[in-house]
Design an enzyme around this catalytic site. Structure first.
Site, PDB file in Angstrom:
ATOM      1  N   SER A 278       6.194   7.145  14.640  1.00  0.00           N
ATOM      2  CA  SER A 278       6.048   5.725  14.331  1.00  0.00           C
ATOM      3  C   SER A 278       5.576   4.914  15.528  1.00  0.00           C
ATOM      4  O   SER A 278       4.894   3.914  15.380  1.00  0.00           O
ATOM      5  CB  SER A 278       7.382   5.177  13.848  1.00  0.00           C
ATOM      6  OG  SER A 278       7.724   5.769  12.618  1.00  0.00           O
ATOM      7  N   GLY A 311      -4.181  15.933   8.923  1.00  0.00           N
ATOM      8  CA  GLY A 311      -4.843  16.385   7.701  1.00  0.00           C
ATOM      9  C   GLY A 311      -6.266  16.789   7.981  1.00  0.00           C
ATOM     10  O   GLY A 311      -6.930  16.175   8.826  1.00  0.00           O
ATOM     11  N   GLY A 527      14.647  19.117 -18.600  1.00  0.00           N
ATOM     12  CA  GLY A 527      14.143  20.354 -18.017  1.00  0.00           C
ATOM     13  C   GLY A 527      12.631  20.460 -18.097  1.00  0.00           C
ATOM     14  O   GLY A 527      11.981  21.044 -17.231  1.00  0.00           O
ATOM     15  N   THR A 548       6.473   7.854   4.200  1.00  0.00           N
ATOM     16  CA  THR A 548       6.508   8.133   5.636  1.00  0.00           C
ATOM     17  C   THR A 548       5.159   7.944   6.315  1.00  0.00           C
ATOM     18  O   THR A 548       5.078   7.377   7.399  1.00  0.00           O
ATOM     19  CB  THR A 548       7.002   9.587   5.866  1.00  0.00           C
ATOM     20  OG1 THR A 548       8.300   9.717   5.298  1.00  0.00           O
ATOM     21  CG2 THR A 548       7.053   9.923   7.340  1.00  0.00           C
ATOM     22  N   GLU A 550       1.097   6.850   7.116  1.00  0.00           N
ATOM     23  CA  GLU A 550       0.468   5.532   7.276  1.00  0.00           C
ATOM     24  C   GLU A 550       1.533   4.482   7.612  1.00  0.00           C
ATOM     25  O   GLU A 550       1.441   3.332   7.213  1.00  0.00           O
ATOM     26  CB  GLU A 550      -0.295   5.123   6.007  1.00  0.00           C
ATOM     27  CG  GLU A 550      -1.533   5.961   5.742  1.00  0.00           C
ATOM     28  CD  GLU A 550      -2.776   5.456   6.473  1.00  0.00           C
ATOM     29  OE1 GLU A 550      -2.841   4.276   6.805  1.00  0.00           O
ATOM     30  OE2 GLU A 550      -3.676   6.278   6.709  1.00  0.00           O
TER      31      GLU A 550
END
Lengths: 754, 754
Positions: A278, A311, A527, A548, A550
């Protein structure tokens, strides 16, 4: 023929009275509606009117005996209730009269009552001991029109894109092996790039249409195919491409943008480090300018200073690396530098080490990796130099002198990514809601010993209450995010600080919303929701991390709150902070005192559904939290506690403020939007969704409002009842509401939704 | 040497006063404590006492100037605060005096204040502008002792089992391919069976120790290895084995139990159908007795009547099939029949069709499948005939004449499974909390510009507030589930209806708790929590379905609520239902009226931490919800609305009652347990956890309590503050608290926790 207990005049009202008294939902103001209609009903004589009015006294309900007589009269008629009729209850009443008497004209007064009370067949159909001709959904609203309202100006782009998704390459499949999955997703990204979607946000010179708003919209729609595709697409074009576009200058654009948009050049966005998630400003990777070779040396100093979770790391040949730029021994702060990481044959370049992050809870089609740099040298020109440059003479220069401001300006250009993540979360929620609701409109469970057919899941009040407010929220957030992107793209407003703060808060509340919506859908499908084939499981795994990346939601909310605080400071700046607080304190207590008698006890429908009430309640909360947190911080600072510590002490308070502010913003944005809907019928629907959102949000924070004395006990209970009531009213339209999201049929592959 | 502003007597109090006034946390009763200590402090003269007391008036806090002088005096001394000292603040004060004066004895009065106020170093260490010798955790509590308290009577079994898990076969690995994963899990199940754990709950005659309580405990511990192992183990031994043990008779035990316990006979439990999940009584599979062949014909009539989601379906050779038993044309209700489904070489037997359910969100090591039967014939003896039998003459007989009662008696024997599922959920939550807390005790993020080191994640108030109440809940639920299993296993209490109802509610609130705890941990660990290697992701996927299987939580909560309602009816049965309601209405309003002035405004620490307050609050809620829902149902029924519809109309109310009752039950059970802890030190710790649980639960439902007027605004805020305060007080002990769960080191493979 049974004994006639009632005159036709009275008889026609009996089904209405039966509905009114069987529940405690009808308020004083609604009884008023009925009274007026009776008084104006020319078909009644005075005695009939008197009898009917005697059954309308709130504190003196009809006796159980009377009630049972009504019931008997109705059920003996054996009239069928037809839900699909235009005025089902008035028509039903008419037919009951027809059963007992020869003449039975349709009564307009009854029709008016039916309209004014706003009660729907599913409020009362179960009350009648007669067989009901049930309809699973109403076709009162046209889903295509709803979808058109949501698409707005982006309609053409969205429609084309949805059609483009109807290609075998996007067929949903179970992928368990990450290598195969990643290869497939890469193919999909390349295919979309070939269709021109990768360059969409770039200018025409580089193969695009400069349509950032359209980009955000197709980004959301990509979630209907797969989360990994969405995120990899975002990394390649939004983050890597975006960093070149926004942090680079013409030489970078010319060299890389066109190739990037076509996915011929694959790149990654290397910001986060293992040791620094962060706190981006604290990253450790260095980019040291070497005057002798006129190059920049990229280096990972310590073992936790590697780039993490990057990524596209395994497919890329270039990285946009964020590092502390050191020129002539001086740290100029975080800058981005383009670093080639792989050569021909996809071999790693010297000094670059990359490791696979391995399997994750979701998004396994995205190749996340860790990257280390060991003294990797790149030309000086590779510095993305829009906000900070190294001259050929080897000195650093920037138009933004303040390093803090420079850092936040650079980061600010990436705010579009936060809107996109929120939109992707929203897309996931829409998809899950569509599946869960379509399932609940098919699946039956349990039954009455009398009924042959078991009830539809969607007819359970608890099921309505768990899913309907989530559908409403999807509409509110869709409109809000669209508007935010419009403001963000508005070149006439160069100062983006306000929208940055707003987006920070909205990204948090919307991605949290998306996660809880998907979870609720998973559980609502039992289910079946757990099986991958039904898609909700994947959505859950994929969307989870949106809270979480960006920007961690808790960090972003504090950012939003701090933004509100500094606006608050600026607002009264000339007067000085203390004067401000006094003023505001005055203002708040005045306001509350004035509205007190009216607001805290008001429980009638008109009030509870009135946007003025919602806006006042949301605004009051934001103002109040702003004032109290500012007071607390001031007190700490007056005592000499450093501001960092003071902010730490009020952290939970700041989070509450961030949420309050974002919720208010979303509601206001949506409300303003509904005013612009031309078609009255759909406008009313959207207003109803707005009311449901507002009441649901107020319910969530009811303890705060009660603590503050802003609402009283009775009002709090009335809000809860009104919320449940709205869910019931929307029940017949749920299918149209989820169809209104416009998810293409070819994307809804879940067997339980078909 | 600086100017001496204060006498030694006064000086020694300054750090305390600084702490007291820097926050608004100190209540009137706490100021009292300080006043008393000052009055009794022999080291002070009258003038000093007067000065000190003048700084203790709640409504007249010291001026900012005074406060800053204190701060300056303290920081100028440059004394280090040592967290690990026994009385850190008293010792710190002593050292400050030592800095300015020659004599500085340790003052017992200060020590008393420190103890009585219960403030911890992490309350105040950040207040001093001096370097603090920080400790990540306190070793005040011994985790081994905490673990021993939790293990209770099962200590030997648990310890052996934990050691047994330290075998290479249990090493955690990423499994993506379901076939390989299932094979691995099967090996693990067989290994545990060989060690005797499979038969544990069976009697000695069949290779076990008859230890159902031990079984439940090891079941929870299995979650530390893997969720799939836990569930497959549960299906094989608990459900399949359990159905033979509890629904069968000696002939079945002799024929199958030993082999089942050794996993030589693998079986599945075929109850749920595609068309009928929650409504077991409505299943469609038929078991028709054929007199001519003296056999039972198992048949799947319609296309949605297949058995669904059956664990172990692909490995089993036998199924315990639940079906409508039809004897001589009469439906005798649901019974279980043992049906061989595979022969040698694992080939499917004629008439049996099995399909793989495919990939799921989690538990991919469990082989779930669908099963169809086409006129499959089994001998009459295969009927598990403890509660209903077909005689050799071909007639049906049962000691329980009422078919409803018979059905629920059979189902009731399976309640142990619900306790086990709740325990497994709890185990998952403990594991995730251990990982998240150990990570937060290592990971640093952001910092003050002054400090060199960034703060530990665990030192953020928001981080404490998000994780600490979840740790407390784990303790409460552990103790509660242990107790429930003890009651369930108590042969001297044959009527299990009460515990069934209780377990239904507890399973719901605990599995929901487990899911939200794991989610909170995932987010608290940021991107790291998303990687499979860190285990939280798997736990999330695995535990998710626990809210659905062994009874959907919403259905179970309604069951629990209905149980409460019938107890309530029975309670006053002789008096008649209406009299009851009158009595209770009286009782409730009396109670509330009596407690009103005392309870609604009381905000002192002693009251808020008093178990009597917690119990009263929980009990009041349950009673009140029971009364109001009973009233509503009565009103509907009086109006002639069928009871099925009446219950549907109050569904959300019933869910609230079910939750309220279960929370009360958990708290009461835990509270009773804490009274039995011999060691005072740990007893206090457990009591503190109980308080944190109680206040957190009251906070969650604060809007209800406020609406009811049970608590006032001030009290509601005080509860919130007290909850945050408890989290801070427990901060130094969090490491001991998670170590107290006793998860073996060899199971904590997550890199972020090491």
């Amino acid at each position: 023929m049974e004994k006639k207990l009632y005159t036709p005049g009275i008889l026609q009202y009996i089904p209405f009275f039966y509905v009114i008294w069987s529940d405690d939902l009808v308020s004083a103001s609604e009884i008023n509606v009925v009274e007026n209609s009776i008084n104006n009903d020319v078909s009644l004589d005075q005695i009939e009117k008197r009898t009917l009015l005697s059954w309308l006294i709130k504190d003196k309900p009809p006796t159980d005996h009377t009630f049972k007589q009504w019931k008997h009269t109705i059920s003996s008629s054996q009239v069928l209730l037809i839900e699909s009729e235009t005025y089902p209850l008035a028509t039903f009443s008419q037919k009951v009269v027809c059963h007992y008497y020869d003449t039975c004209p349709f009564n307009m007064s009854l029709k008016d009552i039916e309209i004014n009370l706003g009660i729907q067949p599913n409020h009362y159909n179960h009350l009648f001991d007669v067989k009901v001709v049930e309809e699973i959904s109403s076709d009162f609203y046209d889903a295509t029109k709803i979808d058109a309202i949501l698409k707005g100006q982006n309609a053409a782009v969205v429609d084309d894109f949805r059609t483009a998704l109807n290609h075998p390459i996007f067929k949903w499949e179970v992928h368990r092996d990450k290598e195969k999955f990643r290869a497939r997703v890469l193919d999909q990204v390349v295919y979309l790039a070939e269709q021109g979607y990768g360059a969409m946000a770039f200018s025409e010179a580089y193969g695009g249409t400069g349509d950032m708003e359209g980009y955000a919209t197709i980004f959301e729609n990509m979630m209907y195919v797969d989360g990994s595709l969405t995120i990899k697409f975002g990394v390649q074009f939004g983050l890597f491409g975006g960093s070149i576009q926004k942090l680079g200058t013409k030489k970078h654009h010319d060299a890389y943008l066109q190739q990037t948009g076509k996915a011929e050049l694959l790149g990654c966005f290397a910001m986060t480090e293992t040791g620094h998630g962060s706190n981006v400003r604290g990253i450790k990777t260095t980019a040291t300018y070497d005057k002798i070779t006129d190059s920049i040396i990229i280096h990972t100093p310590g073992k936790n200073d590697n780039k993490e979770y990057i990524g596209n790391a395994l497919h890329s040949t270039m990285a946009s690396v964020f590092a502390q730029l050191i020129v002539n021994g001086k740290n100029e702060g975080v800058h981005a530098i383009l670093v080639p990481i792989r050569g021909e044959n996809h071999n790693l370049l010297p000094g670059v080490r990359i490791e696979d992050n391995g399997y994750k809870l979701g998004l396994n089609g995205v190749d996340n990796g860790k990257i280390w740099f060991h003294q990797v040298s790149v030309p000086r020109e590779n510095l993305l130099n829009k906000y900070g440059n190294i001259t050929p003479e080897g000195t650093y220069e920037s138009e933004i002198k303040n390093p803090n401001k420079r850092f936040f300006t650079m980061l600010g250009t990436l705010v579009g990514g936060r809107i996109c993540v929120a939109r992707a979360g929203l897309g996931g929620a829409k998809m899950a809601l569509t599946i869960a609701i379509k399932h609940a409109l098919k699946r039956r469970q349990f039954n009455d010993s009398v009924k042959i057919q078991e009830d539809l899941l969607m007819d359970y009040p608890s099921h309505q209450l768990r899913l309907t407010p989530l559908v409403a929220s999807a509409y509110i957030y869709h409109v809000t995010l669209d508007k935010m992107m419009e403001i963000y793209c508005d070149e006439s407003q160069p100062d983006k600080r306000k929208v940055e703060t707003q987006v920070a808060g909205l990204k948090s509340i919307i991605t949290w919303y998306a996660n809880s919506a998907i979870q609720e859908c998973r559980e609502a499908c039992g289910g079946k929701g757990y099986l991958l084939e039904n898609r909700i499981a994947d959505l859950k795994g994929d969307v989870d991390i949106f809270t979480t990346f960006e920007g961690d939601n808790n960090v972003l909310l504090q950012l939003a709150a701090k933004g509100v605080l500094s606006d608050f400071k600026a607002e009264f700046n000339s007067a000085g902070f203390t004067t401000v607080l006094k003023l505001l304190s005055q203002q708040l207590s005045d306001k509350l005192a004035t509205v007190n008698p009216m607001y805290t006890n008001k429980t009638d429908k008109e009030h509870l559904l009135n946007p003025k009430f919602h806006q006042h309640a949301f605004n009051h909360r934001t103002r109040r939290l702003t004032y109290t947190v500012a007071m607390r911080i001031r007190d700490y600072i007056k005592k000499g506690i450093p501001s960092y510590q003071a902010f730490l002490k009020v952290q939970t308070h700041l989070l509450a403020l961030g949420k309050a502010y974002s919720t208010e913003l979303a509601y206001d944005t949506f409300h303003t939007f509904t005013e612009t809907i031309a078609d009255e019928k759909n406008k009313e629907l959207f207003q109803k969704l707005g009311s449901l959102y507002a009441l649901s949000e107020l319910r969530k924070d009811a303890s705060w409002y009660l603590e503050q004395g802003y609402i009283g006990s009775t009002k709090s209970k009335a809000i809860r009842q009104r919320q449940e009531r709205l869910c019931t009213e929307l029940r017949p339209h749920l299918n149209s509401l989820v169809d209104g999201f416009g998810i293409p049929d070819h994307c809804i592959s879940a067997p339980i939704a078909n």
